[in-house]
Design a protein around this motif. Structure first.
Motif, PDB file in Angstrom:
ATOM      1  N   ALA B 227      -6.405  -3.824  14.315  1.00 22.88           N
ATOM      2  CA  ALA B 227      -8.174  -4.200  13.492  1.00 22.88           C
ATOM      3  C   ALA B 227      -9.376  -4.140  14.751  1.00 22.88           C
ATOM      4  CB  ALA B 227      -8.398  -5.256  12.644  1.00 22.88           C
ATOM      5  N   PRO B 228     -10.103  -3.845  14.620  1.00 22.73           N
ATOM      6  CA  PRO B 228     -10.418  -3.043  13.661  1.00 22.73           C
ATOM      7  C   PRO B 228     -10.658  -1.177  13.813  1.00 22.73           C
ATOM      8  CG  PRO B 228     -12.651  -3.646  15.282  1.00 22.73           C
ATOM      9  CD  PRO B 228     -11.423  -4.190  15.775  1.00 22.73           C
ATOM     10  N   PHE B 229      -9.886  -1.168  14.938  1.00 21.28           N
ATOM     11  CA  PHE B 229      -9.500   0.490  15.193  1.00 21.28           C
ATOM     12  C   PHE B 229      -7.479   0.624  14.444  1.00 21.28           C
ATOM     13  CE2 PHE B 229     -10.326  -2.132  18.956  1.00 21.28           C
ATOM     14  CZ  PHE B 229     -11.235  -2.404  19.451  1.00 21.28           C
ATOM     15  N   HIS B 230      -7.982   0.197  13.377  1.00 22.08           N
ATOM     16  CA  HIS B 230      -6.445   0.035  12.884  1.00 22.08           C
ATOM     17  C   HIS B 230      -7.378   1.399  11.453  1.00 22.08           C
ATOM     18  CE1 HIS B 230      -8.691  -2.047   9.814  1.00 22.08           C
ATOM     19  NE2 HIS B 230      -8.174  -1.400   8.750  1.00 22.08           N
ATOM     20  N   ALA B 231      -8.726   1.626  10.959  1.00 24.43           N
ATOM     21  CA  ALA B 231      -8.721   2.634  10.171  1.00 24.43           C
ATOM     22  C   ALA B 231      -7.944   3.605   9.226  1.00 24.43           C
ATOM     23  CB  ALA B 231     -10.110   2.462  10.315  1.00 24.43           C
ATOM     24  N   TRP B 232      -7.015   4.515  10.523  1.00 22.98           N
ATOM     25  CA  TRP B 232      -6.060   5.476  10.082  1.00 22.98           C
ATOM     26  C   TRP B 232      -5.174   5.065   9.631  1.00 22.98           C
ATOM     27  CZ3 TRP B 232      -1.929   6.176  12.710  1.00 22.98           C
ATOM     28  CH2 TRP B 232      -1.463   5.523  13.001  1.00 22.98           C
ATOM     29  N   THR B 233      -4.856   3.967   9.883  1.00 20.96           N
ATOM     30  CA  THR B 233      -3.337   3.975   9.855  1.00 20.96           C
ATOM     31  C   THR B 233      -3.650   4.175   8.373  1.00 20.96           C
ATOM     32  OG1 THR B 233      -3.586   1.845  10.637  1.00 20.96           O
ATOM     33  CG2 THR B 233      -2.049   2.014   9.714  1.00 20.96           C
ATOM     34  N   PRO B 234      -3.502   3.438   6.967  1.00 20.41           N
ATOM     35  CA  PRO B 234      -3.967   3.124   5.409  1.00 20.41           C
ATOM     36  C   PRO B 234      -3.333   4.526   5.026  1.00 20.41           C
ATOM     37  CG  PRO B 234      -5.402   1.727   6.256  1.00 20.41           C
ATOM     38  CD  PRO B 234      -5.460   2.461   7.240  1.00 20.41           C
ATOM     39  N   ASP B 235      -5.201   5.397   5.696  1.00 22.80           N
ATOM     40  CA  ASP B 235      -5.056   6.674   5.079  1.00 22.80           C
ATOM     41  C   ASP B 235      -3.835   7.119   5.675  1.00 22.80           C
ATOM     42  OD1 ASP B 235      -7.262   5.468   4.321  1.00 22.80           O
ATOM     43  OD2 ASP B 235      -8.948   6.757   4.725  1.00 22.80           O
ATOM     44  N   VAL B 236      -3.542   7.755   6.571  1.00 23.06           N
ATOM     45  CA  VAL B 236      -2.727   8.230   7.331  1.00 23.06           C
ATOM     46  C   VAL B 236      -1.477   8.546   6.745  1.00 23.06           C
ATOM     47  CG1 VAL B 236      -1.833   9.192   9.239  1.00 23.06           C
ATOM     48  CG2 VAL B 236      -4.639   8.739   9.404  1.00 23.06           C
ATOM     49  N   TYR B 237      -1.408   6.870   6.460  1.00 23.62           N
ATOM     50  CA  TYR B 237       0.625   6.657   6.282  1.00 23.62           C
ATOM     51  C   TYR B 237       0.331   6.841   4.949  1.00 23.62           C
ATOM     52  CZ  TYR B 237       1.765   3.845   9.613  1.00 23.62           C
ATOM     53  OH  TYR B 237       1.928   3.207  10.945  1.00 23.62           O
ATOM     54  N   THR B 286      -6.884  -8.695  12.593  1.00 18.82           N
ATOM     55  CA  THR B 286      -5.468  -8.010  11.943  1.00 18.82           C
ATOM     56  C   THR B 286      -4.897  -8.373  10.936  1.00 18.82           C
ATOM     57  OG1 THR B 286      -5.685  -7.055  14.285  1.00 18.82           O
ATOM     58  CG2 THR B 286      -3.753  -6.426  13.163  1.00 18.82           C
ATOM     59  N   MET B 287      -4.135  -9.138  11.380  1.00 18.76           N
ATOM     60  CA  MET B 287      -3.358 -10.244   9.980  1.00 18.76           C
ATOM     61  C   MET B 287      -3.449 -10.231   9.683  1.00 18.76           C
ATOM     62  SD  MET B 287      -1.010 -12.916  12.682  1.00 18.76           S
ATOM     63  CE  MET B 287      -2.729 -13.192  12.749  1.00 18.76           C
ATOM     64  N   THR B 288      -5.667 -10.546   9.305  1.00 21.31           N
ATOM     65  CA  THR B 288      -5.871 -10.788   8.022  1.00 21.31           C
ATOM     66  C   THR B 288      -6.264  -9.817   7.390  1.00 21.31           C
ATOM     67  OG1 THR B 288      -7.213 -12.568   9.133  1.00 21.31           O
ATOM     68  CG2 THR B 288      -7.544 -12.435   6.896  1.00 21.31           C
ATOM     69  N   VAL B 289      -7.011  -8.431   7.668  1.00 22.52           N
ATOM     70  CA  VAL B 289      -6.945  -6.969   7.366  1.00 22.52           C
ATOM     71  C   VAL B 289      -6.091  -7.015   6.530  1.00 22.52           C
ATOM     72  CG1 VAL B 289      -7.488  -4.589   7.833  1.00 22.52           C
ATOM     73  CG2 VAL B 289      -9.452  -6.745   8.465  1.00 22.52           C
ATOM     74  N   GLY B 290      -5.025  -6.962   7.436  1.00 19.00           N
ATOM     75  CA  GLY B 290      -3.802  -6.196   6.278  1.00 19.00           C
ATOM     76  C   GLY B 290      -3.061  -6.449   5.503  1.00 19.00           C
ATOM     77  N   LYS B 301       2.687   2.316  -1.124  1.00 23.16           N
ATOM     78  CA  LYS B 301       2.651   3.207  -0.108  1.00 23.16           C
ATOM     79  C   LYS B 301       1.992   2.434   1.232  1.00 23.16           C
ATOM     80  CE  LYS B 301       3.627   7.773   1.212  1.00 23.16           C
ATOM     81  NZ  LYS B 301       2.952   9.268   1.339  1.00 23.16           N
ATOM     82  N   ARG B 302       0.612   2.852   0.357  1.00 22.01           N
ATOM     83  CA  ARG B 302      -0.545   2.409   0.898  1.00 22.01           C
ATOM     84  C   ARG B 302      -0.190   0.507   1.213  1.00 22.01           C
ATOM     85  NH1 ARG B 302      -5.121   4.661   2.182  1.00 22.01           N
ATOM     86  NH2 ARG B 302      -7.080   3.482   1.996  1.00 22.01           N
ATOM     87  N   THR B 303       0.531   0.217   0.041  1.00 18.16           N
ATOM     88  CA  THR B 303       0.797  -1.954   0.386  1.00 18.16           C
ATOM     89  C   THR B 303       1.366  -1.576   2.246  1.00 18.16           C
ATOM     90  OG1 THR B 303       0.968  -1.576  -1.818  1.00 18.16           O
ATOM     91  CG2 THR B 303       1.040  -3.848  -0.207  1.00 18.16           C
ATOM     92  N   LEU B 304       2.666  -1.264   1.365  1.00 19.29           N
ATOM     93  CA  LEU B 304       3.494  -1.063   3.157  1.00 19.29           C
ATOM     94  C   LEU B 304       2.228  -0.390   4.182  1.00 19.29           C
ATOM     95  CD1 LEU B 304       6.507   0.770   2.157  1.00 19.29           C
ATOM     96  CD2 LEU B 304       6.141  -1.946   2.433  1.00 19.29           C
ATOM     97  N   ALA B 305       1.850   0.238   4.387  1.00 17.53           N
ATOM     98  CA  ALA B 305       0.515   0.458   5.284  1.00 17.53           C
ATOM     99  C   ALA B 305       0.236  -0.308   5.707  1.00 17.53           C
ATOM    100  CB  ALA B 305      -0.955   1.998   4.739  1.00 17.53           C
ATOM    101  N   TYR B 306      -0.708  -1.312   4.334  1.00 14.05           N
ATOM    102  CA  TYR B 306      -1.188  -2.040   5.346  1.00 14.05           C
ATOM    103  C   TYR B 306      -0.448  -3.324   5.302  1.00 14.05           C
ATOM    104  CZ  TYR B 306      -6.217  -0.806   3.694  1.00 14.05           C
ATOM    105  OH  TYR B 306      -7.399  -0.242   3.727  1.00 14.05           O
ATOM    106  N   SER B 307       0.573  -3.615   4.760  1.00 11.69           N
ATOM    107  CA  SER B 307       1.248  -4.861   5.343  1.00 11.69           C
ATOM    108  C   SER B 307       1.640  -3.902   6.993  1.00 11.69           C
ATOM    109  CB  SER B 307       2.853  -4.074   5.137  1.00 11.69           C
ATOM    110  OG  SER B 307       3.548  -4.520   5.423  1.00 11.69           O
ATOM    111  N   SER B 308       1.777  -2.355   7.256  1.00 12.04           N
ATOM    112  CA  SER B 308       2.269  -2.432   8.105  1.00 12.04           C
ATOM    113  C   SER B 308       1.130  -2.668   9.638  1.00 12.04           C
ATOM    114  CB  SER B 308       2.422  -1.110   8.862  1.00 12.04           C
ATOM    115  OG  SER B 308       1.978  -0.283   9.861  1.00 12.04           O
ATOM    116  N   VAL B 309      -0.243  -2.809   9.184  1.00  4.11           N
ATOM    117  CA  VAL B 309      -0.947  -3.475   9.871  1.00  4.11           C
ATOM    118  C   VAL B 309      -0.820  -4.853   9.949  1.00  4.11           C
ATOM    119  CG1 VAL B 309      -3.377  -4.026   9.962  1.00  4.11           C
ATOM    120  CG2 VAL B 309      -2.980  -1.511   9.395  1.00  4.11           C
TER     121      VAL B 309
END
Lengths: 515, 486, 647, 108
Positions: B227-237, B286-290, B301-309
């Protein structure tokens, strides 16, 4: 016959339940599952009694130790041992197990297999955490115990079970993670005492001399002390970290409540005794007042709040808060009476509160209600049940010749030795304890027939049967233990005396020998 | 400059060559067969064979601490282990792909082609010590992935995911490259091995170099979703087909982190306390946002995506530790170990999701798992193991991963980072528990989409066993990795 | 060794009875249950007599039979044994408990024969005797405490014996909890003694008791004895913890006779006498005891004057008489206190049983206003009741006369006495004479006000025999301890009682004793005054309540506020409930609501809300627009750049 | 080398500033333009900014490696453009839409 002399008896005790769990999970017959589980738990009990037989109570040393390298890189080993502090808790765990299985005979009707598997895994984890002498091993067992408990409450629990189980899990987990950090930190310090290698062995931890400056909160020992203490305090649970307990107790199925009150809470107090006090002697002494104060608040607050609970289980849950307050009080007054009494009170609480939960479970099976106000006059309908309930109540409120008295008496004595004021507050708990328990007894059993009893009189289908033979068999060991421990406390305390004396005499530089 | 390519070069690069060749086999067959797709099973077998051989070659020749092609690629322990993790998780992803409703079987050989090339890109990325080679590896990996993301039966979201991934990924590439150009400008080299000697001094003296480093770091931060460069992750995942998500979360993440690790291992961060501060804050963020974002998701799936973050955040702690520590082998091992851990549990978790999805448009929600434990006790148990492991609870692998990671951080004095990690774990427990609650404690009749998903089942169960068994005996593995890394 | 067996039999016989009856609690055969229970206590009684004889055979200084069974609690310096001692003090108690106990058991057979729970009743009763025996025989404070709490438990069970009546169950609970208050203080007293002297064994404590008097209020001995005394006020129903005893009358009447008159309630007095050297060393405590005792004696008597429930009158009378005992021990007259304990046990047990007989005859009617003229229906009961009545009002040469008079004299003449204490005692005696006579008059004499449907009848032999025996004892028992003055008058009868107890009673310090001198004539005068006043009061009451009822009514009318005050027992219960119990319960609810629900759980929820809201914020930022995402990237880039490069 | 006067001759700084400007313009294009094709072009612009920077450094450092890198970058940029266009084309074929705002279904 000399089976017990085997040096790997502790591993047997820890892993036998796991093996049982495995067997049960592949057991093909549904009907004989309960008998099988009961048999297994009795085997386990027998094994633990072998340990009791061969235990040498004349020494404070660690016995039956086994140590194998586990994660060499960090000096983490599979290191188990038993001494006077943990021995009785192990026995308590194994004794309660068959009782719980027998007690859940009727109440658990769904997913019986899963339930027993969870129970055995839980037993293994609890035994492991009592016997582990390695910080990481301890932590592993400590956390492992959460998972089966989580399922037991979550699957077989009451209406708000999910809220309760998640709350339980998060609370305990939150505390223990801080402890993990502290363990890691301490492992980093061990090269000082081991001559270069990292070690997670508790014995090496004991050798550490962690800097302490009185009054400065941000010194390593104080911080580590609190990291550990908070983890254990949540588990105990010490006021004000107790709110997960009533919820968990109320929602848990009977055996869940029993194991929670009976053994799991003791993991917290055991942690104080095994870890916090010997590891951080300066901080423990310096902040003892805080824990004594919280213990006292817990005693009184738990009792006061128990008085107004409409739900039996909740009442008993708050009584647990009160009783565990005594245990904490006894531990932190740091004298032989307090500690001896605390150790004893741990067992007492396990037995008497466990017994109360079993009894409440029995009545709940019949009426599906735990609301005290709906009862009344039950003594006429279920006299045997009443007798058992009153006996266990007497144990809970520490009437002499029951186990509760010995523990409470010693703790109060220890409290007095610490300070007169503390003991004055502590004895109010004696009064309040009697008040709420007798209030419950009065409202359930005495007085004119209440809603439920009346309904049962008119409706043959809901007739209240008195205790069955099975139920008597469940309660009989508990009652026997109550009186045995009340009459002959020495037979049990002798096992721990050496350890407690050793701890008190060598508080500043505690170490354990390995026998 | 004496350019010569010897046998050693060929042998060491052979996994990449093998992957490329095998990637061609299905495609060629298809072309020769008049554009008729052969049986997906055959393709799968070919692909797995390719990956298997590549892995074998990597084990055989990798980890020998040799550079090839004139100091472009380094085959050391990191290459070996990260490469293996990437290959194995790619294989697992492909297996999932074979049995997922969203997979377009008519284009299966194309997907396999892309996947194997992506893995080849990963191997280059992992082994590259020249920043330009890094870029090549990165692009080979990413470009294949963009296309794979788009190749789904599902039409809308996968395309959106692909275009988002593409656009944002390209920005990151540009940022990365821009940074490389400044590093080149200020030090005259882009070889990390050479940089290692000068980096710590240069960064203090030369703002231009620092500027370049920041760009490079941020380029990587994007790839590993910090984060804050993670924004693609949840959407793409979420948009990508679940097997591809698994592929992304495991293989891609491993490869990116491995390359990032090489940057960190130059100890370039030590020169600038400000940079270290920022990186620490990024880790915390990153940890907090995720975790907090995962908390409010219903789509699993999105949960896991954020968890991946969030997990990226944990690993980032290790990465910072590597950058700061004098003996980086231990910290690097912790990172690699955690990557391994995370890869296995993600594969398992996404694998379960992939098996439950009934159609290409199906999203598994938390409540959608209700009753799964009754229908599929074994799989539910596996899922529980994965989730528990992700939550970092003992005695499974995830706990030990975290233990080593935080242990490394504590030994470098980053206690407060470890503390944040731990606080976050508490939040995380909540959302990891929710699927368990759903599966075990709520009535319902969730089942897998098809009982004949043998390959996925085997893979999931194998992952679960791995997590439990290796969890209990993680010591030797850790030592093994550490030995090969130092 | 044979002593040990004897003591074991003594103790275990009631326990066995308890177990036998306990296991067959469903049985409704009162004959078997009663026989078993009575036999069990009788066996104990026989053992007591045997032990007493053994004691007599021993030289006066070493009259002590101990039986050490096993080590009970053993930790640190604490060493408590399951050991029991029969000596001068406990042997008397033994005889009272088992003797009176056996009679009451016998009486119960008749009294309880129609009750469904008769077997349960007898098992409780046996259990009570067992605990009471432990209480008196225990060789240390802790062992005593076992019995102390045990009798409390039995009392709880027996008061609430007819548990389906909510009030009765509540009375049992009240008794237990009030006792617990005392017990808590008792515990503290024990701790102080243990930490000061390192032992809790009576003999060791008594040997270690300081011979110099402790002047400070906060000295260890004073504090410890005060705490123990608070414990005693709970058990022996003294101010301020007496409130449970009148309510305890909810239990079956023989229970009231045994537990709430003869034995259990005297435990406090017994405990003080047991530890008399310790109490002697604490003059302040003694003063408190004497004042509390005197105050209780008077206050309970005043309440007794207006009670209309036959058992309540007796209950307040018991409280009042216990006050005398405390007055006695408070002024250092331990022997006199013990003496009164014994005589009171006889005559009060007698009167309770008598009242039981009345109630039995009246079909559970307890209101004396609905009785009257029972003399002719219940001749035996009436006659024995008269004996008890004479004893309690201190009619000369009845047992109560000797013991009460000795107490009054001691309260005046002892160096720790005071004229006011004597005045209070005398006032109490006057009031006692009044209300007891009132009771007699309203119950047995005058015109019958009995309901037409009730046909009173004399009780069966199982009930009358105990009455007769107790009646005899009430008359004669005083002669074993004739006070000095009267003895002079009657021809030098030796005071066996004082001689018997002398070795175990520590006299007040010589210098104190020498500081006061009293003449025999003073004693005669005071005795004469108190007896005269009491007799006048008794005659007055007789006249008022048999002949001129309107005087009583008019007085009650004209002194309405005082009457109400007395009728409502000085509103003590109301004050306790209004000022302590109800606020406590109410505040507990608030406590729970505020702390558990509103603070702790709220904090947990706030924490989770923070996390959730954070999650929602991230969710909002994640709005799906890739340009927005690109902006985060560039913003992040700029921030990082500026932080790293600009600082 | 940064001390070179900005106005005396065209030096490294000029190239770097140009490169930075191009990079920023590219970034701005991505941030602001709605058309996917234009966004793609903006990405190319950013890569070209990198190329300028490489070449300039290469020249002023007397190190030809930089110029070699430019070849790599150009090649990959071409591949990237191809992939990007392929995705855009496939999208356009299905949805007849290249507006970036169209792709906001994945969010939250």
């Amino acid at each position: 016959m000399n089976i017990g002399a085997s040096s790997s008896i502790l591993s047997l005790i820890i892993f036998l339940p796991l093996l049982f769990a495995l067997v049960i999970s592949f057991w093909p017959q549904r009907q004989t599952l309960r008998e099988l589980a009961l048999g297994f738990s009795l085997i386990q009990l027998a094994v633990s009694l072998l340990l009791l037989r061969d235990f040498d109570s004349t020494t404070a040393a660690l016995q039956f130790t086994e140590q194998f390298t586990w994660i060499e890189r960090f000096g983490i080993s599979y290191f188990v041992g038993v001494d006077g502090i943990s021995l009785m808790l192990v026995i308590l765990t194994t004794v309660l197990m068959p009782i719980m299985i027998l007690g859940s005979w009727k109440s658990i009707s769904e997913q019986v297999k899963g339930f027993h598997v969870a129970l055995f895994v839980l037993q293994s984890a609890m035994l492991g955490s009592f016997l582990a002498m390695d910080a990481i091993l301890f932590y592993v067992f400590w956390e492992l115990s959460l998972i089966p408990m989580y399922f037991i409450v979550g699957i077989w629990g009451g209406a708000r079970r999910i809220y309760a189980t998640v709350k339980f899990f998060i609370y305990t987990m939150a505390g223990s993670l801080l402890m993990l950090l502290a363990i890691i930190f301490m492992m980093r310090l061990t090269p000082e005492v081991t001559g270069g290698a990292i070690s997670a062995s508790l014995l090496d931890f004991y050798k550490l001399e962690i800097p302490f400056i009185a009054g400065d909160f941000f010194t390593p020992q104080t911080l580590l002390f609190f990291a550990f203490a908070v983890a254990f305090a949540i588990k105990v649970p010490l006021f004000p970290l107790h709110t997960w307990l009533p919820d968990a107790h109320v929602e848990a199925p009977t055996p869940g409540s029993v194991v929670l009150a009976g053994v799991m809470l003791k993991m917290g107090t055991y942690g104080f005794l095994r870890w916090v006090i010997p590891l951080f002697p300066d901080a423990s002494s310096h902040y003892a007042w805080l824990f004594i104060a919280l213990g006292l608040v817990g005693i009184i607050y738990g009792a006061l709040v128990a008085m107004i609970q409409p739900d039996m289980k909740k009442l008993v849950a708050y009584s647990s808060v009160s009783h565990m307050g005594y245990v904490i009080l006894g531990l932190f007054v740091m004298n032989v009476y307090g500690m001896g009494g605390s150790l004893y009170q741990m067992l007492n609480h396990g037995i008497s509160t466990g017994g109360l939960f079993l009894l409440i479970g029995m009545i709940y099976e019949r009426t599906h209600s735990r609301e005290i106000s709906k009862y009344g006059g039950l003594a006429a309908a279920m006299p045997i049940f009443t007798i058992f309930f009153i006996i266990v109540t007497m144990s809970s409120i520490a009437v002499p010749l029951t186990n509760g008295f010995v523990g409470e008496f010693l703790i109060l004595m220890g409290a007095y030795q610490y300070s007169f004021t503390a003991s004055i507050f502590a004895v109010t708990g004696v009064i309040l304890g009697a008040t709420y328990m007798l209030w419950m007894v009065k409202n359930i059993f005495f007085g004119p027939a209440g809603e439920i009893v009346k309904a049962s009189e008119h409706d043959p289908e809901h007739r209240l049967h008195d205790m069955s033979k099975r139920e008597i068999a469940v309660m009989l060991p508990i009652v026997i233990l109550i009186f045995w421990m009340g009459l002959f406390p020495n037979t049990i305390m002798d096992y721990s005396k050496q350890s407690i004396n050793h701890l008190l005499q060598n508080k500043q530089n505690y170490s354990l020998e390995v026998k | 400059m004496n350019i010569s390519i010897g046998l050693a070069d060929i042998l060491l690069i052979s996994p990449v060559i093998v992957l490329f060749l095998f990637s061609l086999i299905p495609l060629t067959t298809k072309v020769l067969n008049k554009n008729v797709e052969q049986s997906p099973a055959t393709t799968l077998v070919v692909a797995l064979m390719g990956l298997g051989i590549a892995a074998g070659l990597l084990i055989l020749f990798g980890g020998s601490d040799q550079t090839i092609f004139n100091g472009q690629l380094l085959f050391d322990g990191l290459t070996k282990w990260a490469g293996l993790i990437a290959i194995v998780s790619a294989a697992a992803g492909i297996v999932l792909l074979y049995e997922n409703p969203s997979t377009p079987y008519r284009q299966f050989s194309e997907i396999i082609f892309l996947a194997l090339n992506s893995v080849a890109g990963m191997l280059i990325l992992i082994s590259a010590i020249n920043l330009i080679t890094v870029f090549i590896g990165l692009e080979l990996m990413s470009l294949s992935l963009y296309l794979m993301t788009a190749m789904s039966q599902e039409q809308k979201l996968s395309k959106e995911a692909a275009i988002k991934y593409f656009v944002l990924g390209s920005i990151a590439s540009a940022i990365f490259l821009y940074g490389v150009s400044f590093i080149f400008g200020s030090t005259n080299t882009v070889n990390t091995a050479e940089l290692m000697q000068v980096a710590a001094q240069t960064i203090q003296a030369d703002k231009l170099f620092l500027f370049g480093i920041i760009f490079v770091v941020i380029g990587f931060c994007f790839k590993v979703s910090i984060a804050p460069f993670h924004a693609w992750t949840p959407d793409v995942y979420q948009g990508a087909p679940t097997p591809i998500t698994a592929f992304m979360a495991t293989a891609i993440k491993t490869a990116s982190f491995a390359a990032f690790l090489r940057i960190a291992a130059t100890q370039v961060f030590q020169g600038s306390q400000n940079l270290v501060d920022v990186l620490q804050w990024l880790a915390v963020l990153t940890m907090t946002v995720g975790n907090v974002a995962a908390l409010v998701q219903t789509n699993l799936k999105r949960t896991l995506a954020y968890s991946s973050v969030a997990h990226s955040g944990y690993i980032f702690i290790g990465l910072i530790t590597v950058g700061l520590s004098a003996n980086s082998a231990y910290s690097a091992t912790a990172v690699v170990f955690y990557l391994l851990t995370y890869a296995v549990m993600s594969i398992g978790a996404f694998g379960i999701l992939s098996m439950i999805e009934k159609s290409e448009n199906d999203f598994v929600t938390v409540d959608g798992l209700a009753g799964f434990a009754k229908k599929q006790p074994a799989l539910a148990l596996c899922f529980t193991i994965f989730l528990i492991s992700m939550a970092g609870l003992p005695p499974v692998l995830g706990f030990f991963g975290k233990l080593y990671l935080f242990g490394a951080a504590v030994s470098e004095g980053l206690i407060w980072l470890a503390l944040w990690g731990i606080l976050n774990s508490v939040i995380a427990v909540y959302y990891y528990l929710r699927p368990i609650v759903s599966m075990y404690m709520k009535p319902g009749d969730t089942d897998v989409s098809d009982n004949r998903l043998y390959a996925s089942t085997i893979m999931v169960i194998a992952s679960a066993i791995f997590i439990v068994v290796v969890g209990l005996f993680s010591g030797p593995l850790f030592t093994m990795i550490e030995r090969s890394l130092s | 060794m044979d002593h040990q067996i004897l003591i074991a039999v003594l103790l275990l016989s009631p326990l066995l009875g308890f177990l036998i009856n306990g296991f067959r609690f469903r049985s409704q055969s009162y004959v078997i249950a009663g026989t078993v229970a009575t036999l069990a206590v009788t066996v104990s009684f026989v053992c007591s007599i045997l032990l007493f004889i053994e004691l007599l055979a021993l030289p006066a200084e070493s009259r002590r039979i101990t039986a050490h069974f096993f080590e009970w609690i053993n930790l640190g310096d604490l060493n408590i044994n399951a050991a029991f001692v029969v000596d001068q003090i406990s042997s008397i108690m033994l005889l009272i408990i088992t003797g009176v106990g056996a009679l009451i058991h016998l009486f119960s057979i008749g009294y309880m024969h129609h009750d469904k729970g008769v077997t349960k009743y007898f098992s409780y009763l046996n259990f009570f005797v067992f605990n009471m025996l432990i209480l008196v025989l225990g060789d240390s404070l802790v062992t005593m405490f076992v019995g102390w709490e045990g009798v409390g438990l039995c009392s709880y069970l027996l008061i609430g014996f007819w548990f389906s009546d909510s009030a009765k169950a509540a009375a049992g609970m009240k008794a237990f909890i009030t006792n617990r208050v005392g017990d808590a203080a008792f515990l503290l007293g024990m701790f102080i003694l243990f930490m000061t002297f390192g032992t809790l064994n009576f003999y060791e404590l008594n040997a270690l008791a300081p011979t110099t008097m402790e002047a400070s209020w906060l000295g260890a001995v004073t504090l410890a004895t005060l705490m123990l005394f608070i414990g005693a006020t709970g058990k022996s129903a003294q101010i301020p913890l007496y409130v449970w005893l009148p309510d305890a009358m909810a239990g079956p009447t023989p229970v009231s006779a045994l537990i709430h008159a003869a034995t259990m309630v005297t435990a406090g007095v017994y405990m003080i006498i047991r530890l008399n050297p310790m109490f002697v060393a604490a003059p302040n405590t003694m003063m408190v005891i004497a004042i509390v005792g005197a105050a209780t004696a008077v206050m309970a008597a005043t309440i007794g004057v207006v009670q209309n429930d036959i058992k309540k009158v007796l209950a307040y009378s018991t409280v009042s008489q216990l006050g005398y005992m405390f007055l006695a021990v408070g002024v250092g007259a331990f022997g006199a206190g013990m003496m009164h304990l014994m005589t009171h046990a006889f005559f009060k047990a007698l009167m309770f049983l008598g009242s039981g007989s009345v109630i039995h005859a009246m079909h559970e009617e307890q209101d004396i206003r609905k009785m009257g003229g029972l003399r002719k229906y219940l001749p035996v009961t009436h006659f024995t009741f008269i004996l008890g009545w004479l004893a309690i009002i201190g009619f000369p040469f009845f047992s109560g006369f000797f013991s009460k008079d000795e107490i009054l004299w001691q309260s005046f003449s002892s160096p720790r006495g005071h004229t006011l204490l004597w005045v209070a005692g005398a006032l109490g005696a006057v009031l006692t004479a009044f209300y007891m006579t009132r009771l007699m008059a309203l119950t047995f004499w005058g015109k019958s006000r009995v309901d037409k449907n009730i046909h009173p009848h004399e009780s069966p032999w199982t009930m009358t025999v105990p009455l007769i025996i107790l009646g005899i004892l009430s008359v004669i028992s005083g002669f074993i301890g004739v006070p000095h003055a009267i003895a002079e008058f009657m021809g030098h009868i030796p005071n066996y009682w004082q001689q018997w107890l002398a070795p175990v009673i520590r006299p007040l310090p010589i210098e104190e004793l020498q500081s006061v001198t009293h003449t025999l004539s003073e004693e005669y005068m005071l005795m004469g005054i108190s007896v005269f006043l009491a007799m006048c009061s008794a005659i007055f009451a007789y006249v008022v309540y048999t002949k001129k009822k309107h005087i009583a009514e008019n007085t009650a009318q004209s002194l309405k506020p005082i009457y109400n005050l007395l009728d409502n027992k000085y509103y003590v219960d109301e004050i306790y409930f209004g000022a302590i119990i109800n606020p406590l319960v109410k505040q507990s609810r608030n406590l729970w609501y505020y702390i558990d629900v509103n603070v702790i759980d709220r904090m947990t929820h706030v924490a989770s809300d923070v996390a959730t809201n954070g999650g929602k914020l991230v969710k909002t930022l994640q709005n799906g627009n890739m340009q927005q995402y690109a902006m985060y990237v560039s913003l992040g880039l700029i921030i990082v750049l500026s932080y790293v490069l600009m600082r | 080398m940064l001390e070179t006067s900005m106005f005396s001759e065209i030096g490294l700084n000029h190239y770097l500033v140009l490169s930075a400007l191009l990079f920023t313009i590219g970034m701005a294009g991505i941030l602001l333009r709605r058309n996917l094709i234009v966004v793609l072009m903006s990405i190319e612009l950013m890569l070209n900014a990198v190329n300028i920077s490489f070449v300039a450094f290469s020249k002023y450092n007397m190190n030809s490696e930089g110029q070699v890198m430019v070849f790599f970058v150009m090649t990959i940029a071409a591949a990237e453009a191809a992939v990007g266009l392929a995705i855009i084309v496939s999208i356009f074929k299905r949805f007849k839409e290249v507006n970036i705002r169209f792709f906001e279904h994945l969010k939250g």
